[in-house]
Design a protein around this motif. Structure first.
Motif, PDB file in Angstrom:
ATOM      1  N   MET A  94       0.834  -1.200   0.000  1.00 16.96           N
ATOM      2  CA  MET A  94       0.000   0.000   0.000  1.00 16.96           C
ATOM      3  C   MET A  94       0.871   1.253   0.000  1.00 16.96           C
ATOM      4  N   LYS A  95       0.337   2.329  -0.558  1.00 19.34           N
ATOM      5  CA  LYS A  95       0.938   3.657  -0.521  1.00 19.34           C
ATOM      6  C   LYS A  95      -0.100   4.610   0.047  1.00 19.34           C
ATOM      7  N   ARG A  96       0.346   5.585   0.792  1.00 20.19           N
ATOM      8  CA  ARG A  96      -0.549   6.579   1.377  1.00 20.19           C
ATOM      9  C   ARG A  96      -0.773   7.716   0.380  1.00 20.19           C
ATOM     10  N   ALA A 100     -11.698   5.200   3.835  1.00 16.05           N
ATOM     11  CA  ALA A 100     -10.568   4.811   2.986  1.00 16.05           C
ATOM     12  C   ALA A 100     -10.974   3.712   2.011  1.00 16.05           C
ATOM     13  N   ASP A 101     -11.769   2.742   2.479  1.00 18.21           N
ATOM     14  CA  ASP A 101     -12.232   1.678   1.588  1.00 18.21           C
ATOM     15  C   ASP A 101     -13.102   2.242   0.469  1.00 18.21           C
ATOM     16  N   VAL A 109     -13.016   5.282  -0.809  1.00 18.97           N
ATOM     17  CA  VAL A 109     -12.164   6.019  -1.759  1.00 18.97           C
ATOM     18  C   VAL A 109     -11.419   5.033  -2.662  1.00 18.97           C
ATOM     19  N   ARG A 110     -10.950   3.928  -2.088  1.00 23.27           N
ATOM     20  CA  ARG A 110     -10.279   2.906  -2.912  1.00 23.27           C
ATOM     21  C   ARG A 110     -11.227   2.353  -3.974  1.00 23.27           C
ATOM     22  N   ILE A 111     -12.472   2.081  -3.585  1.00 23.46           N
ATOM     23  CA  ILE A 111     -13.464   1.564  -4.532  1.00 23.46           C
ATOM     24  C   ILE A 111     -13.707   2.574  -5.641  1.00 23.46           C
ATOM     25  N   LEU A 155     -11.711   4.982  -6.702  1.00 18.51           N
ATOM     26  CA  LEU A 155     -10.520   5.083  -7.548  1.00 18.51           C
ATOM     27  C   LEU A 155     -10.388   3.867  -8.463  1.00 18.51           C
ATOM     28  N   GLU A 156     -10.652   2.680  -7.938  1.00 23.79           N
ATOM     29  CA  GLU A 156     -10.605   1.474  -8.767  1.00 23.79           C
ATOM     30  C   GLU A 156     -11.650   1.534  -9.875  1.00 23.79           C
ATOM     31  N   ASN A 163      -9.957   1.722 -13.649  1.00 23.67           N
ATOM     32  CA  ASN A 163      -9.884   0.264 -13.711  1.00 23.67           C
ATOM     33  C   ASN A 163      -8.747  -0.186 -14.598  1.00 23.67           C
TER      34      ASN A 163
END
Length: 73
Positions: free
Chosen positions: A29-31, A56-57, A59-61, A63-64, A68
């Protein structure tokens, strides 16, 4: 108020053994630090709380979804 679970102390005789037995993340992981308006932060935080999700989860979703792997090839 944020609640923090306090877990019992690991029963390993040596701290190094506990560190070795920790599950590894699926990938490194990277911050990422960004500035957003307070009102946006409040909306995101309240929606995540209503859904029982971690910010955080979420935001990850997002961004993914936006970045994609198929579209980046």
């Amino acid at each position: 108020m944020k609640q923090i679970a306090i877990l019992p102390k690991p029963s390993y005789p040596n701290v190094d053994d506990w560190v070795k037995d920790r599950p590894l993340a699926e990938m490194p992981m990277k911050r990422l630090t960004i500035d957003i308006p307070v009102t946006l932060h409040q909306r995101v935080k309240s929606q995540c709380a209503l859904k029982g999700q971690n910010m955080a989860d979420m935001v990850r979703i997002l961004l993914e979804t936006e970045f994609n792997r198929e579209s980046s090839l």
